[in-house]
Design a protein around this motif. Structure first.
Motif, PDB file in Angstrom:
ATOM      1  N   ASP A 325      43.908  60.350  46.565  1.00 15.53           N
ATOM      2  CA  ASP A 325      44.581  59.170  46.193  1.00 15.53           C
ATOM      3  C   ASP A 325      44.024  57.907  46.491  1.00 15.53           C
ATOM      4  O   ASP A 325      44.459  56.920  45.948  1.00 15.53           O
ATOM      5  CB  ASP A 325      45.976  59.420  47.128  1.00 15.53           C
ATOM      6  N   ALA A 326      43.099  58.053  47.699  1.00 12.90           N
ATOM      7  CA  ALA A 326      42.733  56.538  47.961  1.00 12.90           C
ATOM      8  C   ALA A 326      41.634  56.476  47.000  1.00 12.90           C
ATOM      9  O   ALA A 326      41.469  54.987  46.768  1.00 12.90           O
ATOM     10  CB  ALA A 326      42.061  57.107  49.497  1.00 12.90           C
ATOM     11  N   THR A 327      40.587  57.452  46.478  1.00 15.20           N
ATOM     12  CA  THR A 327      39.661  57.057  45.665  1.00 15.20           C
ATOM     13  C   THR A 327      40.253  56.208  44.336  1.00 15.20           C
ATOM     14  O   THR A 327      39.822  55.249  43.984  1.00 15.20           O
ATOM     15  CB  THR A 327      38.802  58.104  45.041  1.00 15.20           C
ATOM     16  N   LEU A 328      41.281  56.869  43.886  1.00 17.20           N
ATOM     17  CA  LEU A 328      42.029  56.261  42.708  1.00 17.20           C
ATOM     18  C   LEU A 328      42.675  54.761  43.106  1.00 17.20           C
ATOM     19  O   LEU A 328      42.670  53.827  42.086  1.00 17.20           O
ATOM     20  CB  LEU A 328      43.344  57.094  42.179  1.00 17.20           C
ATOM     21  N   ARG A 331      39.566  52.228  43.080  1.00 14.92           N
ATOM     22  CA  ARG A 331      39.183  52.195  41.734  1.00 14.92           C
ATOM     23  C   ARG A 331      39.928  51.102  40.839  1.00 14.92           C
ATOM     24  O   ARG A 331      39.440  50.507  40.204  1.00 14.92           O
ATOM     25  CB  ARG A 331      38.960  53.591  40.847  1.00 14.92           C
ATOM     26  N   ASP A 332      41.343  51.357  41.028  1.00 20.34           N
ATOM     27  CA  ASP A 332      42.071  50.496  40.218  1.00 20.34           C
ATOM     28  C   ASP A 332      42.149  48.892  40.789  1.00 20.34           C
ATOM     29  O   ASP A 332      42.918  48.023  40.374  1.00 20.34           O
ATOM     30  CB  ASP A 332      43.459  51.042  40.259  1.00 20.34           C
ATOM     31  N   ALA A 333      41.618  48.719  42.025  1.00 17.49           N
ATOM     32  CA  ALA A 333      41.888  47.514  42.627  1.00 17.49           C
ATOM     33  C   ALA A 333      40.856  46.321  42.099  1.00 17.49           C
ATOM     34  O   ALA A 333      39.797  46.781  41.503  1.00 17.49           O
ATOM     35  CB  ALA A 333      41.530  47.769  44.157  1.00 17.49           C
ATOM     36  N   ASP A 334      41.687  45.296  42.061  1.00 18.17           N
ATOM     37  CA  ASP A 334      40.706  44.132  41.037  1.00 18.17           C
ATOM     38  C   ASP A 334      39.473  43.793  41.971  1.00 18.17           C
ATOM     39  O   ASP A 334      38.361  43.272  41.141  1.00 18.17           O
ATOM     40  CB  ASP A 334      41.653  42.942  41.108  1.00 18.17           C
ATOM     41  N   ASP A 335      39.658  43.799  43.324  1.00 21.91           N
ATOM     42  CA  ASP A 335      38.423  43.077  43.909  1.00 21.91           C
ATOM     43  C   ASP A 335      37.592  44.042  44.897  1.00 21.91           C
ATOM     44  O   ASP A 335      37.247  43.731  45.851  1.00 21.91           O
ATOM     45  CB  ASP A 335      38.845  41.762  44.820  1.00 21.91           C
TER      46      ASP A 335
END
Length: 604
Positions: A325-328, A331-335
């Protein structure tokens, strides 16, 4: 846009479990507060289901097959995010470091203390500890050991003894000099500890365990030849603490919370279960110019999915996790960017072969066949990590490609259960074998894992769940008070560091590091043979035989390759550019562990 390129026996026991100079144990199968002190990894392990060859496809973004062990760790790291495209290292366009600032790091579990000779050092403790303590040796980016606090390591004769010389002119934070006497004080403190000694004593004779050669050189005398001894001093037992502080902490164990090392940072404050703050050491023996940060604050955040959201929001700078959950989220965060390593750990199930009903191989086989590995892969791994067949990723030279983890073979579980219950009806209820599944919590992720596993088992097993706090979970596993547990472990850079979990010497007694409690003297002979040789082909052959032998015991059920992820804001620079003495580049993200002395923050 993303681009891919306490002073009680209980407290002492917790310290042992990862204090081995070998590797840090991880329990629980995933983090989020589960089992060991290492982000909830109560499970140590490795690990296709029927219909899956175990290679995991491409969902883990793994690189191509490596040809030699020196490439294992480095090649396992995959960088995802905009920071991957930034110049670094020797590139002429590499940015200039920025001095100052405080790095905010989330770690997934607390440790009972920061004394490397007495406390639990899983991934979180290593993250904090490497800021304060220098190791005698560490691992470079090619996977080879090299001298760090030590100046040299020299084998004597057949390698049954090794002389370690430390660098001259180094002092601890309290002014105590580093010398051979300091090494002796650290060794004696560790080997006389009732728990940590379990990881050390099997390798040393009862007498003449060391000899002081001169003021800066100590000779370690072993029971058996070792061609790889320094690799065992790259982790906790290689961290050298001030002997003055060790003596004081022996009298007042509250001082275990106030560590004194030689490292680039000095402890400023520590509130257990909340945070630890270290500040720059102005007198660092390597020079303070390359220590760019003013301070690091480590925050205990057992829910690393939440920590990932805080990194994405800019409230934290770094998080270390193996939670999908944390890895995903990262990965999806912009910065935000990530360094992900699929090569340095395994998620698996462990079965206590000395506990009823797991002492019967039919029950272990039935549970293996009824394990829904595919559901675990899909629902828990969520595409972040591939299915595993053994203790090594298929890209690694050590992996045995002929070993395929069984699972999702439900039709074969029933007859085995029927046979067992007919012979031992007292251990069954309504034709199902009674078993207890132990896990750490409270943890949303661990509960989800228990649901997935129980769903596959319940047609054949009467499953009773036991949730324990992480430290108690580890204790119960160490003393054998369990039947089935989830775990995360293995993945050492050098397989010699896996011996402690497998050898017979640690499978006896009430407390053991051989968690599944299986002794095989023939396996021991192979383990010690690989320890004594530098012949890579022979070592590979031996480790492949051991994987086949382990599979035949049905004592482990490997699930997925753990995806150790270091997520960081793009303003944080040089996460994977840390160097040791003489400019040696360190391996990055080794089971989530890392150094931060050369990191800087550039908000520009």
């Amino acid at each position: 846009m993303k681009s891919r390129t306490r002073p009680t026996m209980f407290a002492q026991l917790i310290a042992l479990l990862l204090a081995l100079s070998l590797v840090a144990v991880a329990c629980g199968g995933d983090d989020d507060g589960d089992a060991t002190g290492d982000d909830g990894e109560v499970a140590v392990g490795d690990d296709g289901a029927d219909g899956d060859d175990g290679d995991g496809g491409d969902d883990g973004d793994a690189p191509s097959t490596t040809a030699a062990p020196v490439e294992d760790v480095t090649e396992g790291n995959v960088c995802i995010g905009d920071a991957c495209d930034e110049p670094s290292g020797d590139d002429d366009a590499a940015p200039e470091p920025v001095a100052g600032g405080t790095l905010r790091v989330a770690v997934e579990a607390e440790t009972d203390g920061l004394n490397p000779a007495a406390n639990n050092f899983a991934v979180s403790a290593y993250t904090m500890g490497f800021a304060i303590f220098d190791p005698l040796f560490y691992i470079d980016e090619d996977g080879n050991w090299f001298p760090f606090l030590a100046e040299s390591a020299t084998p004597v004769g057949d390698g049954s003894s090794w002389q370690v010389k430390v660098r001259e002119g180094i002092t601890f934070h309290d002014g105590t000099p580093l010398n051979a006497d300091a090494l002796i004080a650290n060794f004696e403190t560790a080997i006389t500890d009732p728990i940590i000694s379990l990881a050390i004593v099997p390798s040393y004779p009862a007498e003449n365990r060391y000899e002081k050669i001169d003021e800066y050189t100590l000779q370690y005398n072993l029971i058996r030849p070792s061609a790889h001894f320094p690799i065992n001093l790259t982790a906790q037992l290689g961290m050298v603490a001030s002997p003055t502080w060790l003596a004081a902490a022996a009298e007042d164990d509250s001082l275990n919370q106030s560590p004194v090392g030689t490292g680039p940072f000095i402890l400023e404050s520590r509130t257990q279960d909340v945070s630890t703050r270290v500040v720059k050491n102005p007198d660092y023996w390597r020079g303070a110019d390359d220590v760019h940060l003013d301070a690091i604050e480590f925050f205990i955040t057992t829910d690393t999915a939440l920590a990932a959201e805080q990194v994405a929001a800019g409230e934290l700078d770094v998080v270390v996790t193996s939670n999908a959950d944390a890895t995903l989220t990262l990965r999806d965060a912009d910065d935000v960017s990530t360094f992900e390593n699929l090569y340095s750990g395994e998620d698996f199930i462990m079965l206590n072969t000395r506990a009823v009903p797991m002492d019967d191989i039919r029950v272990r086989q039935a549970l293996t066949f009824a394990t829904d590995r595919q559901a675990y892969h899909d629902l828990i791994g969520q595409g972040t990590k591939p299915l595993a067949d053994s203790m090594y990723h298929p890209d690694l030279v050590w992996n045995n490609p002929d070993v395929v983890q069984e699972g999702n073979m439900f039709d074969q579980a029933g007859p085995l259960v029927d046979s067992y219950c007919a012979e031992f009806p007292e251990n069954c209820t309504n034709g199902k074998v009674n078993i207890e599944l132990q896990f750490s919590g409270p943890s949303t992720l661990q509960t989800r894992i228990m649901d997935v596993l129980s769903a596959g088992w319940e047609p054949y097993f009467q499953v009773e769940r036991q949730q324990l706090p992480q430290d108690q979970h580890i204790l119960q596993t160490a003393i054998g008070q369990f039947q089935v547990v989830t775990w995360r472990q293995f993945g050492a850079v050098d397989p010699d560091n896996e011996v402690v979990w497998l050898e017979c010497a640690t499978a006896t007694g009430g407390i053991t590091l051989n968690w599944v409690r299986l002794c095989n003297e023939d396996r021991d002979a192979l383990l010690f043979e690989q320890r004594a040789t530098t012949d890579l082909d022979r070592r590979v052959e031996i480790m492949q035989k051991i994987q086949a032998e382990i599979q035949a015991t049905y004592s482990y059920v490997f699930l997925t390759h753990a995806n150790w992820t270091v997520g960081f804001r793009n303003a944080v620079k040089n996460i994977c550019g840390q160097t040791g003495p003489d400019g040696v580049v360190l391996v990055c993200n080794n089971q989530g562990r890392g150094f931060y002395h050369n990191v800087w923050i550039d908000e520009g």
